[in-house]
Design an enzyme around this catalytic site. Structure first.
Site, short mmCIF file in Angstrom:
data_model
loop_
_atom_site.label_atom_id
_atom_site.label_comp_id
_atom_site.label_asym_id
_atom_site.label_seq_id
_atom_site.Cartn_x
_atom_site.Cartn_y
_atom_site.Cartn_z
CD GLU A 79 -31.08 -59.65 -20.65
OE1 GLU A 79 -30.66 -58.86 -19.80
OE2 GLU A 79 -32.30 -59.86 -20.83
CG ASP A 80 -26.73 -60.11 -23.78
OD1 ASP A 80 -27.31 -59.44 -22.90
OD2 ASP A 80 -26.04 -61.11 -23.53
CG ASP A 141 -25.55 -69.48 -18.57
OD1 ASP A 141 -25.11 -68.89 -19.56
OD2 ASP A 141 -25.76 -68.94 -17.47
#
Length: 725
Positions: A79-80, A141
């Protein structure tokens, strides 16, 4: 290569993961995550890598396996960062990549108080049904995010806290993760209801020393009592209820703080089941038990596998306290829930399919979630109904009744025999004609209570449920099944009517050709019509004219392949007929500009110009792989005009399953977004994935991002990204 941060994780998992290769893979995952997140900071100002490590430590404390820990460390890299799922699959295997992909798709969901909220929650619950490890990582998370929520803006704190109480804490409870569930609840309440949180906290703290002294006294008395009666292998723990539990009793159940009986709790952990009942006898013989406060969860475990004896008694000084008695194994399950049952064991091959099956067998509610997820296409009202069904019927269920064979069935509060029948099976509900509760005949609207033994009477000749049942049923699951039955019944009547209409029209036009399901799908799938029966219903409803069908039979409509071809031809003409690039070069009024065919930049992209040897300027996206090799001296600054009235070609790469309809589903989404397809290529890889490459014509990056978001809504899509040649 590793550091103290990694050592804090290794210290936990090395107690149960002994295989050197597994340990090396976890260390390798850490190094990749650390290097990939280099320079990224969390809102708190900490290096980003501290987050995935914290998540992995939470999971290691639950005894999670090597693949789960690797996925936890890597859960944000796709994602990052520039790392792709293909990279992860090559380095760590398909299983780790699969988990990361599941977590990534959940992370991408934006939670807002809007209709899309239900759609997002639906995706989360379905991901949970597909692989429990995905949701375990997501819960870990969320727990770490709640621990660091102070760094977020106030509006985000409230939104995340409410979502935690609504979805994450109930899921943790259903999985038996008591310690995590309690922490999620307390931390979420602090932001969702700060005034009430601090009020309850103040009440607890106001007599903290007194209560701790009381717990120590009670513990001492019980310890002496057990020893005097020959019990030796035991532990005694004391605790005060968590803040959220007290908050619920005070503000939801309207009880004063002084009237909460089980504020103080003593836990006795013994070596075997017989000692549980022996200890209970000693407690009841020496203290005054409170009526109707005894529960035997050993003989009848809770649906989340929890087992224990519970009783509330009056101590000699007038203090009320709850006593929980269980074995060491039961205590592990009470603390770690599902994780205690499926904790990683060395030298035992992991099988996702076997774990899912075993979980469905042991956790009745999880089996229900699997059934609901598999049945998702049949839920006509879409994501909101699915989410409400799960939240109300599964996450919010708190009535436990029995079948005549002793099987526990979990139902929402206020449930009736109708809800019970449909929870057993749809056919049982549809053929139900009566019910008995505790061997007594009852009406179908009777409210069931925990402990009831329910039996359903059926009749094969029954006409099925009526509209009135919808008012009696309390569970969304039962209501959905009743609606489905009634809709199907109505559809059968409509289908007969529609069939008569089209047969008359065919006769009037002297057409003898049969209408097939294939013909219907080809011409009416865009109308949501899947087969001949659906077509008959739509004709009866006047949604589709019989004359339209006749026109399609005689050939006035083109097929979908012709349609796609025409769309591409039209787009190609548009590309070649437009020459303005929309790019401005400072100081030049009419420069010769060409958009790079390796990266196809569009307005909104960060761009640079490159002066070619023949004098023209080629414009590249700065992310283009070819930019690195370009001569630095020939690079010039260029920028987009404020308004560009044209469309630009660019490339997309979409990866999904090897499925015949996947390509057409994607093109349909693209066309529905008013974006034209210029070129299209599709192939299947050795790993049975379909890779689609599209050349499209689009106005700017904002429109492209909206298109990508629409494509990502297709449940089968693994990934979608810009493609560079």
């Amino acid at each position: 290569m590793v550091d103290s941060l990694f050592e804090s994780l290794a210290k936990v998992y090395e107690e149960y993961i002994l295989n050197e290769q597994d340990r090396n893979q976890i260390e390798k995952a850490y190094i990749l995550a650390r290097n990939s997140h280099q320079g990224q900071l969390r809102k708190s100002g900490e290096p980003y890598i501290t987050h995935p490590v914290a998540v992995a430590i939470i999971l290691a404390n639950l005894g999670s396996g090597p693949n789960t820990l690797q996925a936890a460390l890597l859960h944000d890299v796709v994602e990052d960062t520039s790392v792709t799922l293909i990279d992860l699959s090559k380095e760590f295997g398909k299983d780790v990549a699969f988990i990361v992909d599941g977590v990534t798709k959940l992370t991408k969901l934006e939670f807002h108080d809007a209709p899309s909220q239900a759609d997002n929650h639906q995706k989360m619950l379905i991901a949970m049904a597909k692989d429990i490890r995905v949701i375990l990582i997501k819960i870990a998370d969320r727990l770490h995010n709640m621990r660091t929520l102070d760094s977020m803006p106030p509006e985000n704190q409230i939104r995340i806290a409410k979502e935690t109480l609504e979805i994450y804490a109930p899921i943790a409870h259903k999985l038996g993760l008591f310690v995590i569930k309690a922490e999620l609840e307390d931390r979420a309440l602090k932001y969702a209801e700060p005034a009430k949180y601090y009020e309850v906290s103040r009440l607890i703290q106001s007599k903290k020393d007194e209560r701790e002294e009381s717990i120590n006294n009670i513990t001492g008395v019980i310890d002496k009592l057990l020893k005097e009666n020959g019990l030796t292998n035991y532990k005694i723990k004391g605790r005060i209820k968590n803040i959220y539990s007290i908050y619920k009793k005070m503000y939801i159940n309207n009880r004063s703080f002084e009237d909460i009986y089980d504020l103080l709790a003593i836990r006795i952990i013994v070596d075997k089941v017989e000692s549980c009942y022996q200890s209970l006898g000693l407690i009841h013989a020496n203290f005054t038990p409170i009526p109707r406060r005894f529960k035997d969860y050993i003989a009848v475990p809770k649906p989340n596998l929890y087992q224990s004896l519970h009783t509330t008694v009056l101590f000699n000084d007038g203090t009320l306290f709850e006593v929980q008695i269980r074995t060491k194994e039961m205590d592990d399950v009470a603390e770690l829930g599902v994780a205690a049952h499926w904790a990683y064991k060395e030298n035992k091959n992991y099988s996702k399919e076997r774990e899912q099956f075993e979980m469905a067998q042991k956790l009745k509610w999880y089996g229900e979630l699997l059934k609901m997820s598999e049945d998702i296409d049949d839920i006509s009202s879409g994501s909101e109904e699915f989410v409400e069904s799960v939240k109300g019927d599964i996450l919010g269920a708190n009535v436990y009744v029995f079948t005549p064979k002793g099987e526990v069935i979990e139902l929402p509060k206020g449930a009736t025999p109708i809800d019970f029948a449909y929870r057993i099976h749809s056919d049982v509900g549809n053929k139900m004609v009566g019910a008995t509760v505790n061997n007594k005949i009852v009406s179908l609207d009777s409210e069931l209570k925990t402990g009831d033994i329910v039996s359903v009477r059926t009749n094969k000749s029954s006409f099925g449920p009526s509209e009135s049942w919808l008012k009696i049923a309390k569970s969304n699951h039962a209501k959905h099944k009743i609606k489905s039955f009634l809709n199907k019944k109505n559809a059968e009547i409509l289908a007969e009517t529609g069939k008569d209409i089209i047969l008359r029209e065919l006769n009037n036009n002297k057409i003898s050709e049969d209408i097939t399901d294939e013909f219907v799908r080809e011409h009416f799938s865009k109308n949501g019509v899947r087969n001949l029966e659906d077509l008959y219903v739509e004709i009866a409803k006047n949604n589709i004219s019989a004359k339209t069908i006749i026109a399609k039979i005689v050939g006035t409509e083109i097929n979908k392949e012709q349609y796609l071809q025409r769309q591409m031809e039209k787009t190609t003409r548009a590309i070649h007929s437009t020459s303005e690039t929309g790019v401005i070069v400072e100081g030049l009024t009419n420069p010769q500009i060409k958009l790079g065919s390796c990266c196809f930049p569009i307005p909104g992209d960060n761009i640079l110009g490159y002066v070619s040897k023949v004098g023209g300027i080629v414009v590249h996206d700065i992310n283009c792989p070819n930019v690195i090799s370009l001569d630095q001296k020939r690079k010039i600054e260029v920028y987009w005009a404020a308004k560009v009235d044209r469309k630009f070609p660019t490339l997309l790469k979409i990866i999904g399953p090897s499925k015949p309809t996947f390509l057409y589903d994607i093109v349909k989404i693209v066309n529905a977004s008013n974006v034209n397809v210029a070129e299209m290529n599709s192939n299947t890889t050795q790993s049975l994935e379909t890779v689609i490459k599209l050349k499209i014509l689009i106005e700017d990056k904002e429109k492209l991002e909206k298109l990508i978001a629409n494509i990502q809504k297709v449940s089968d899509v693994y990934s979608v990204e810009r493609d560079y040649r």
